[in-house]
Design a protein around this motif. Sequence first.
Motif, PDB file in Angstrom:
ATOM      1  N   LEU A 146     -24.910 -34.121 -12.995  1.00  0.00           N
ATOM      2  CA  LEU A 146     -25.598 -34.538 -14.217  1.00  0.00           C
ATOM      3  C   LEU A 146     -24.657 -34.797 -15.383  1.00  0.00           C
ATOM      4  O   LEU A 146     -25.105 -35.011 -16.499  1.00  0.00           O
ATOM      5  CB  LEU A 146     -26.640 -33.472 -14.598  1.00  0.00           C
ATOM      6  CG  LEU A 146     -27.748 -33.258 -13.562  1.00  0.00           C
ATOM      7  CD1 LEU A 146     -28.738 -32.222 -14.047  1.00  0.00           C
ATOM      8  CD2 LEU A 146     -28.457 -34.562 -13.242  1.00  0.00           C
ATOM      9  N   ARG A 169     -27.600 -40.697 -14.594  1.00  0.00           N
ATOM     10  CA  ARG A 169     -28.404 -39.846 -13.714  1.00  0.00           C
ATOM     11  C   ARG A 169     -29.392 -39.011 -14.523  1.00  0.00           C
ATOM     12  O   ARG A 169     -30.518 -38.766 -14.089  1.00  0.00           O
ATOM     13  CB  ARG A 169     -27.482 -38.955 -12.874  1.00  0.00           C
ATOM     14  CG  ARG A 169     -26.670 -39.761 -11.882  1.00  0.00           C
ATOM     15  CD  ARG A 169     -25.622 -38.917 -11.183  1.00  0.00           C
ATOM     16  NE  ARG A 169     -24.610 -39.787 -10.595  1.00  0.00           N
ATOM     17  CZ  ARG A 169     -23.366 -39.439 -10.356  1.00  0.00           C
ATOM     18  NH1 ARG A 169     -22.952 -38.201 -10.652  1.00  0.00           N
ATOM     19  NH2 ARG A 169     -22.513 -40.288  -9.819  1.00  0.00           N
ATOM     20  N   VAL A 170     -28.995 -38.597 -15.705  1.00  0.00           N
ATOM     21  CA  VAL A 170     -29.923 -37.871 -16.585  1.00  0.00           C
ATOM     22  C   VAL A 170     -31.068 -38.795 -16.999  1.00  0.00           C
ATOM     23  O   VAL A 170     -32.234 -38.393 -17.023  1.00  0.00           O
ATOM     24  CB  VAL A 170     -29.186 -37.320 -17.817  1.00  0.00           C
ATOM     25  CG1 VAL A 170     -30.169 -36.627 -18.762  1.00  0.00           C
ATOM     26  CG2 VAL A 170     -28.085 -36.351 -17.393  1.00  0.00           C
ATOM     27  N   LEU A 179     -33.454 -39.181 -14.025  1.00  0.00           N
ATOM     28  CA  LEU A 179     -34.299 -37.994 -13.837  1.00  0.00           C
ATOM     29  C   LEU A 179     -35.396 -37.923 -14.894  1.00  0.00           C
ATOM     30  O   LEU A 179     -36.538 -37.581 -14.597  1.00  0.00           O
ATOM     31  CB  LEU A 179     -33.452 -36.727 -13.887  1.00  0.00           C
ATOM     32  CG  LEU A 179     -32.797 -36.285 -12.587  1.00  0.00           C
ATOM     33  CD1 LEU A 179     -32.001 -35.016 -12.810  1.00  0.00           C
ATOM     34  CD2 LEU A 179     -33.834 -36.068 -11.492  1.00  0.00           C
ATOM     35  N   HIS A 209     -26.724 -44.264  -7.827  1.00  0.00           N
ATOM     36  CA  HIS A 209     -27.051 -43.017  -8.524  1.00  0.00           C
ATOM     37  C   HIS A 209     -28.240 -42.316  -7.861  1.00  0.00           C
ATOM     38  O   HIS A 209     -28.261 -41.084  -7.733  1.00  0.00           O
ATOM     39  CB  HIS A 209     -27.363 -43.304  -9.988  1.00  0.00           C
ATOM     40  CG  HIS A 209     -26.157 -43.633 -10.813  1.00  0.00           C
ATOM     41  ND1 HIS A 209     -25.106 -42.767 -10.966  1.00  0.00           N
ATOM     42  CD2 HIS A 209     -25.834 -44.749 -11.522  1.00  0.00           C
ATOM     43  CE1 HIS A 209     -24.177 -43.308 -11.746  1.00  0.00           C
ATOM     44  NE2 HIS A 209     -24.593 -44.525 -12.093  1.00  0.00           N
ATOM     45  N   LEU A 226     -28.624 -38.436  -6.323  1.00  0.00           N
ATOM     46  CA  LEU A 226     -29.684 -37.521  -6.745  1.00  0.00           C
ATOM     47  C   LEU A 226     -30.546 -37.088  -5.560  1.00  0.00           C
ATOM     48  O   LEU A 226     -30.979 -35.936  -5.476  1.00  0.00           O
ATOM     49  CB  LEU A 226     -30.557 -38.190  -7.816  1.00  0.00           C
ATOM     50  CG  LEU A 226     -29.891 -38.417  -9.175  1.00  0.00           C
ATOM     51  CD1 LEU A 226     -30.772 -39.285 -10.062  1.00  0.00           C
ATOM     52  CD2 LEU A 226     -29.593 -37.080  -9.864  1.00  0.00           C
ATOM     53  N   LEU A 273     -32.792 -33.714  -5.776  1.00  0.00           N
ATOM     54  CA  LEU A 273     -33.405 -33.771  -7.103  1.00  0.00           C
ATOM     55  C   LEU A 273     -34.445 -34.883  -7.213  1.00  0.00           C
ATOM     56  O   LEU A 273     -35.291 -34.852  -8.109  1.00  0.00           O
ATOM     57  CB  LEU A 273     -32.329 -33.979  -8.175  1.00  0.00           C
ATOM     58  CG  LEU A 273     -31.369 -32.807  -8.372  1.00  0.00           C
ATOM     59  CD1 LEU A 273     -30.295 -33.172  -9.379  1.00  0.00           C
ATOM     60  CD2 LEU A 273     -32.125 -31.564  -8.824  1.00  0.00           C
ATOM     61  N   VAL A 285     -31.918 -27.640 -14.128  1.00  0.00           N
ATOM     62  CA  VAL A 285     -32.123 -29.027 -14.546  1.00  0.00           C
ATOM     63  C   VAL A 285     -33.111 -29.096 -15.702  1.00  0.00           C
ATOM     64  O   VAL A 285     -32.905 -29.824 -16.682  1.00  0.00           O
ATOM     65  CB  VAL A 285     -32.610 -29.880 -13.361  1.00  0.00           C
ATOM     66  CG1 VAL A 285     -32.981 -31.287 -13.833  1.00  0.00           C
ATOM     67  CG2 VAL A 285     -31.539 -29.948 -12.280  1.00  0.00           C
ATOM     68  N   ARG A 341     -32.535 -30.652 -19.428  1.00  0.00           N
ATOM     69  CA  ARG A 341     -33.370 -31.742 -19.921  1.00  0.00           C
ATOM     70  C   ARG A 341     -34.039 -31.379 -21.249  1.00  0.00           C
ATOM     71  O   ARG A 341     -34.110 -32.198 -22.173  1.00  0.00           O
ATOM     72  CB  ARG A 341     -34.453 -32.086 -18.889  1.00  0.00           C
ATOM     73  CG  ARG A 341     -33.975 -32.981 -17.784  1.00  0.00           C
ATOM     74  CD  ARG A 341     -33.971 -34.460 -18.221  1.00  0.00           C
ATOM     75  NE  ARG A 341     -35.319 -34.901 -18.543  1.00  0.00           N
ATOM     76  CZ  ARG A 341     -35.783 -35.131 -19.750  1.00  0.00           C
ATOM     77  NH1 ARG A 341     -35.008 -34.969 -20.808  1.00  0.00           N
ATOM     78  NH2 ARG A 341     -37.023 -35.548 -19.949  1.00  0.00           N
TER      79      ARG A 341
END
Length: 308
Positions: A13, A18-19, A22, A49, A53, A58, A84, A88
């Motif tokens: 992350l 990738r964040v 998600l 990506h 994940l 994830l 995670v 977030r």
Amino acid sequence: MDLATASSVLRLLADPTRVRLLALLESEELTVAELAAVLHLAQPRVSTHLAKLKEANLVRDRRAGVSAYYRANAEGDEHQHQLVKSLRESIDDALLREDAARVPGVLAQRAREAGWADTVAGDMERHYSPGRTWETLARSLLQLLETGDVLDIASGDGITAELLAPHARSIVCIDSSERVVEAAARRLQAFSNVEVRQGDMQALDLGERRFDLVLMLHALTYAAEPAVAVSEAARVLRPGGRLLAVTLGEHDHRAAVEPFDHINLGFSLKQLGGFAAAAGLDVVSANRLSRERKAPHFEVISLLARKP
């Protein structure tokens, strides 16, 4: 979670893309093309990506025709999800808000290109459409029932009785909490065939009243003596009457249920059947109803039994 696993998640992350992925997939299920349109990135880059994940468990995907739909994986390792989630929730960034603002346009484009049902085939129960809700489904199907005289044990604030009242001859709601009983009485005051009482499921004080159906919906996790509670329910059934019990399956997540005042940690199907048999009931069915997608993945089981 060990240090190596935590470090692996944090390295994964460390990439902002990738964040962003998600964050989008926590609220919507999207294809690679749709994600690329939202993020303003090339599809191969998005696919790369997503693969990382997915490898980390994830995200997950499902096939629908020639398309693959991705969403955040609500299952898997509980501690990893907590890590995670913590990351977030600590982020407040304009880029994430801009991504979220572009999603409705992408979904509208999807709807124009394909029928709504086609886009959610195989996963329809997770998606909303106007007027199509679990409440509507329940109220519709309840019209098929004729329940007679009903006893709702550990009835809470009366939502089950509210649903059943138009289809029952009478309903008695029993709950141990004075405040909850007051709330149920307010909710149910429009129904002349419903009575709300404070009482103990392990010592029912109902005189000579007998019932065609006794409900114990998530009651037994609050019972200090669950076998006694089932025996009491059986005692007030008419011959031929039914007991429906729904409860958590056996688990070892005491910390997760302590805020809800559970006294015990669920039951096995064998235990439920044993309670019914000891109370003189014939077991009609004992089944696992569901397993929650989110950790710790509680299972819900049910017992349907009949008094000879």
